[in-house]
Design a protein around this motif. Structure first.
Motif, short mmCIF file in Angstrom:
data_model
loop_
_atom_site.label_atom_id
_atom_site.label_comp_id
_atom_site.label_asym_id
_atom_site.label_seq_id
_atom_site.Cartn_x
_atom_site.Cartn_y
_atom_site.Cartn_z
N LEU A 173 0.90 -1.44 0.17
CA LEU A 173 0.15 -0.12 0.10
C LEU A 173 0.85 1.22 -0.09
CD1 LEU A 173 -2.93 -0.92 2.47
CD2 LEU A 173 -3.01 -0.66 0.11
N ALA A 174 1.97 1.29 0.86
CA ALA A 174 2.61 2.40 1.19
C ALA A 174 3.53 2.85 -0.21
CB ALA A 174 3.70 2.40 2.15
N GLY A 175 3.96 1.69 -0.82
CA GLY A 175 4.79 2.11 -2.19
C GLY A 175 3.67 2.12 -3.20
N ALA A 176 2.66 1.69 -3.15
CA ALA A 176 1.52 1.93 -4.48
C ALA A 176 0.99 3.39 -4.29
CB ALA A 176 0.40 0.97 -4.31
N TRP A 177 0.86 3.74 -2.92
CA TRP A 177 0.41 5.21 -2.83
C TRP A 177 1.29 6.30 -3.59
CZ3 TRP A 177 3.05 9.14 -0.12
CH2 TRP A 177 2.13 10.46 -0.30
N LEU A 178 2.58 6.23 -3.69
CA LEU A 178 3.55 7.11 -4.56
C LEU A 178 3.05 6.87 -6.00
CD1 LEU A 178 6.97 6.88 -3.41
CD2 LEU A 178 5.51 8.83 -3.26
N ALA A 179 2.81 5.40 -6.54
CA ALA A 179 2.62 5.25 -7.76
C ALA A 179 1.12 5.92 -8.28
CB ALA A 179 2.66 3.94 -8.01
N ILE A 180 0.11 5.81 -7.38
CA ILE A 180 -1.05 6.42 -7.77
C ILE A 180 -1.01 7.70 -7.52
CG2 ILE A 180 -3.68 6.02 -6.95
CD1 ILE A 180 -2.86 3.19 -5.88
N ALA A 181 -0.60 8.15 -6.69
CA ALA A 181 -0.59 9.77 -6.50
C ALA A 181 -0.07 10.42 -7.41
CB ALA A 181 0.10 10.07 -5.26
N THR A 182 1.01 10.04 -8.21
CA THR A 182 1.59 10.61 -9.33
C THR A 182 1.28 10.14 -10.67
OG1 THR A 182 3.53 9.04 -9.42
CG2 THR A 182 3.90 10.75 -7.70
N HIS A 183 0.23 9.35 -10.66
CA HIS A 183 -0.38 8.81 -11.77
C HIS A 183 -0.70 9.93 -12.90
CE1 HIS A 183 -1.56 5.47 -14.32
NE2 HIS A 183 -2.52 6.06 -14.70
N GLY A 184 -0.12 10.05 -14.10
CA GLY A 184 -0.48 10.94 -14.94
C GLY A 184 0.13 12.34 -14.66
N ALA A 185 0.88 12.37 -13.94
CA ALA A 185 1.53 13.54 -13.49
C ALA A 185 3.04 13.35 -13.82
CB ALA A 185 1.35 14.10 -11.95
N ALA A 186 3.82 14.08 -13.31
CA ALA A 186 5.45 14.07 -13.26
C ALA A 186 6.09 13.05 -12.70
CB ALA A 186 5.99 15.37 -12.99
N GLN A 187 6.39 11.93 -13.40
CA GLN A 187 7.10 10.78 -13.05
C GLN A 187 8.48 10.77 -13.46
OE1 GLN A 187 4.21 7.68 -13.86
NE2 GLN A 187 3.38 7.71 -11.97
N GLY A 188 9.30 10.18 -12.85
CA GLY A 188 10.64 10.09 -13.50
C GLY A 188 11.58 8.81 -12.88
N PRO A 189 12.59 8.81 -13.14
CA PRO A 189 13.33 7.62 -12.89
C PRO A 189 13.56 7.46 -11.12
CG PRO A 189 14.89 9.25 -13.75
CD PRO A 189 13.45 9.79 -14.06
N TRP A 190 13.28 8.57 -10.32
CA TRP A 190 13.36 8.52 -8.85
C TRP A 190 12.07 7.71 -8.52
CZ3 TRP A 190 8.82 10.35 -7.05
CH2 TRP A 190 7.91 11.08 -7.58
N LEU A 191 11.19 7.49 -9.32
CA LEU A 191 9.68 6.98 -8.72
C LEU A 191 10.12 5.61 -8.33
CD1 LEU A 191 6.81 7.31 -8.13
CD2 LEU A 191 6.54 6.55 -10.48
N LEU A 192 10.70 4.78 -9.04
CA LEU A 192 10.61 3.48 -8.53
C LEU A 192 11.48 3.28 -7.19
CD1 LEU A 192 10.94 0.93 -11.48
CD2 LEU A 192 9.40 0.59 -9.51
#
Lengths: 357, 305
Positions: A99-118
């Protein structure tokens, strides 16, 4: 006639290696009996269970994918159990990490994502699992509440939290009301390692963890203190080992590894959150830890074996219409046999025909 | 029937399986054996109970099968932790996993097969007393059995010689052994009693509470029963308070959901588990760090001749 246990002086290496093998052999024999009782040809069923998953590249990849969370979680649990700390809530820590990790993926979905995300997602997963594991640690060290019961109760809480999030706030708006989140964008998914399968970067990460853990367990002072606390708590106290801090430490470590396994599973294999995203990895990992003799390298071997039973169970369900729960029976039996065979290491078992004077 | 009466009736049905399972585990723990596999024994009781009841058409056969199934699982556990002196925590976990799996296999042909539940026993005249009558004297046989068990166990542990010997095995197995008592045999019998109770509690779930079978239908009740034993400080009458507290919370959250309280249903469903944790913490706090657990709880005993 009765059973008598006699203490052994020393346990040979051959015996220590043979004991888990004997347990596996006994579990296979019992599984064959159960298959026959369920009306399936035991040989066909054993083949579907234990050999078919290893017979092609797709199957082997699936074994690696399923073994990854099992190995990661069980390595953490091995440290806990070595220290005599009974964390049995790894399933919940796995889910909260996811949940904690997926929260980042969902919160930034369709917005600025970069190589820092993973990397950020993996760190969040580990931290989330760790924080969730520190609840039973706190209740244990501060109030003396049994960590067995509190960590298990928190599994149900984590399952309900996941259920609420994917049906409520995190549900995919374009998902036809299905209880699932958006499918993660490529920036939030772990890269695949091979074409035509699901093998991903999570597996090498798990291997790396095994190597580091094996080093920590056998070659560092902390690893020694953990063993000392579990095997001789009084001696540990005299040697100045801080039992509370160590309890916190092993809980934090095993929670972090379970949480990491959770986010690796979600971002590498499933690519979205859904209810029931774990087929009980956190509980099966307990069996893996014991079958692996609470040793990181052993956990690796045992994790692969238990991963085979997961895929074999699915095979047997499709091909032979055997109930999926048969897998859990085999897993439970395996743990029985592992524990029983471990007794052979400490004791000589003798059957006495008459009561001696 | 008033609303309060209806709520109290459902609290009784929710608490009864918890109480039966807890009182069985209490005996096993008083004898010094920690059996974490209550969940597995309970769900095997539920599966065996409904399977036998549907196949034979007799509820009594179902109850008997449930008790036997619980005892059979307890016997496997006893063989491991007493005969082979294995780690009790790990063996208990194995029993829980094994029971959950085997009940799924055994119950698979019976999924969704409906059957009439077990009827209630009405005590003549007394059940006509307003309010108290229906609550106390119009219940199913399990409710009466649960209170008979508590009274019996309280009397056995506190007033009989055999109960004293059983407690001695839990407090100091070596001393009991030195006095000539068969520690392992007594512990095995205590485990069997615990298994029978867990099986009976499972039968209550599948034959009375929801008269059909679903996989995993115990949903953590076995674990809550373990928590109740700690909460009760290993004393039989306090187990009643514990069981009714947890049963009450379960029903409270159901009624709150029904009444449309604006809280997510999942949060309400988590309440019994959170209350369990809270209760464990508070009871430890109230004891001020001192432990009332049997001194030998969880320690394997190997008699050296």
């Amino acid at each position: 006639m009765r059973l008598v246990l006699e203490q052994r002086g020393e346990t040979g290496l051959a015996l220590r290696m043979a004991s888990p093998l004997l347990a596996v052999a006994l579990a296979l024999a019992s599984a064959a009996v159960m298959f026959a009782a369920l009306g399936a040809d035991p040989l066909v069923a054993l083949h579907a269970y234990f050999l078919l998953p290893l017979s092609d590249s797709w199957g082997l990849q699936e074994v690696a994918v399923k073994a990854t969370p099992l190995v990661l979680i069980s390595v953490g649990l091995a440290f806990c159990y070595r220290a005599g700390v009974w964390n049995i809530g790894a399933e919940g820590q796995f889910l909260v990490g996811a949940l904690a990790g997926a929260w980042l993926a969902i919160a930034t979905h369709g917005a600025a994502q970069g190589p820092w995300l993973l990397p950020a997602m993996l760190a969040a997963g580990a931290l989330g699992g760790s924080a969730f594991a520190l609840i039973p640690a706190l209740l244990r060290t501060r109030f003396g509440a049994s960590e067995i019961l509190t960590s298990l109760m928190l599994v149900y809480v984590a399952e309900l939290l996941l259920d609420w999030l994917v049906r409520g706030p995190w549900r995919d708006p374009a998902g036809f009301n299905m209880p699932q989140t958006v499918t993660f964008s490529p920036a939030a998914t772990l890269p695949l390692l091979a074409e035509g399968g699901r093998l991903n970067l999570g597996t090498p990460i798990a291997l790396l963890v095994v190597i580091v853990a094996a080093f920590v367990a056998t070659r560092t002072l902390k690893g020694f203190e953990i063993r000392l606390l579990g095997e001789a708590p009084r001696a540990a106290r005299f040697a100045g080992v801080d039992a509370k801090r160590l309890t916190w430490g092993v809980f934090a470590l095993s929670g972090a590894l379970a949480g990491l396994a959770g986010i690796l599973e979600v971002s590498g294999t499933l690519r979205q959150l859904q209810p029931g995203l774990s087929p009980g990895y956190g509980f099966t990992a307990i069996i893996v830890a014991f079958l692996g003799r609470l040793n990181p390298v052993g956990c690796l071997v045992a994790g692969i074996l238990l991963a085979v039973t997961f895929i074999g169970g699915e095979n047997a369900q499709i091909m032979l219409r055997l109930p999926l729960d048969a897998t859990r029976v085999i897993q439970g039996l395996l743990l029985f046999y592992v524990l029983a065979c471990d007794t052979l290491l400490l004791y000589r078992v003798r059957l006495l025909r008459s009561v001696p004077a | 029937m008033t609303l309060i009466e209806a709520i109290l009736l459902t609290v009784i049905t929710a608490s009864t399986p918890l109480l039966i399972a807890a009182i069985g585990e209490l005996i096993a723990e008083r004898a010094g054996v920690l059996n974490l596999g209550v969940e597995g024994m309970m769900i095997m009781g539920a599966a065996a109970g409904i399977a036998a009841a549907i196949t034979t058409g007799s509820s009594a056969a179902g109850v008997a099968a449930a008790i036997l199934a619980g005892m059979a699982l307890a016997a496997i556990f006893g063989l491991l932790v007493l005969g082979l002196a294995t780690n009790q925590v790990a063996a208990g976990l194995a029993l829980a996993i094994f029971g959950l799996g085997l009940s799924g296999v055994l119950g698979a042909p019976f999924v969704g097969v409906p059957r009439a539940g077990i009827g209630k026993i009405e005590v003549p005249f007394l059940s006509d007393i307003p309010f108290l009558g229906p609550l106390l004297f119009r219940q199913d046989p399990f409710v009466y059995a649960s209170f008979a068990l508590v009274a019996g166990v309280a009397w056995f542990l506190g007033r009989t010689r055999a109960g004293l010997v059983l407690r001695a095995c839990g407090e100091n197995a070596a001393a009991a052994h030195a006095l000539g008592y068969k520690v392992l045999r007594i512990r095995f019998l205590a485990l069997l009693f615990g298994g029978a109770c867990a099986g009976l509690a499972g039968a209550y779930l599948s034959l009375v509470l929801t008269p059909f079978w679903t996989s995993g239908m115990t949903s953590g009740r076995g674990w809550i029963a373990l928590a109740i034993v700690v909460f009760a400080s290993w004393m039989s009458w306090r187990a009643v308070a514990g069981a009714y507290l947890f049963g009450g919370v379960t029903i409270l959250q159901l009624h709150a959901q029904g009444a449309g309280v604006p809280i997510p249903p999942q949060a309400m469903a988590a309440l019994p588990y959170l209350v369990t944790i809270l209760a464990l913490v508070l009871i430890m706090q109230a004891r001020g760090g001192g432990s009332t657990a049997p001194a030998g709880l969880g320690t394997p005993f190997v008699p050296d001749r």
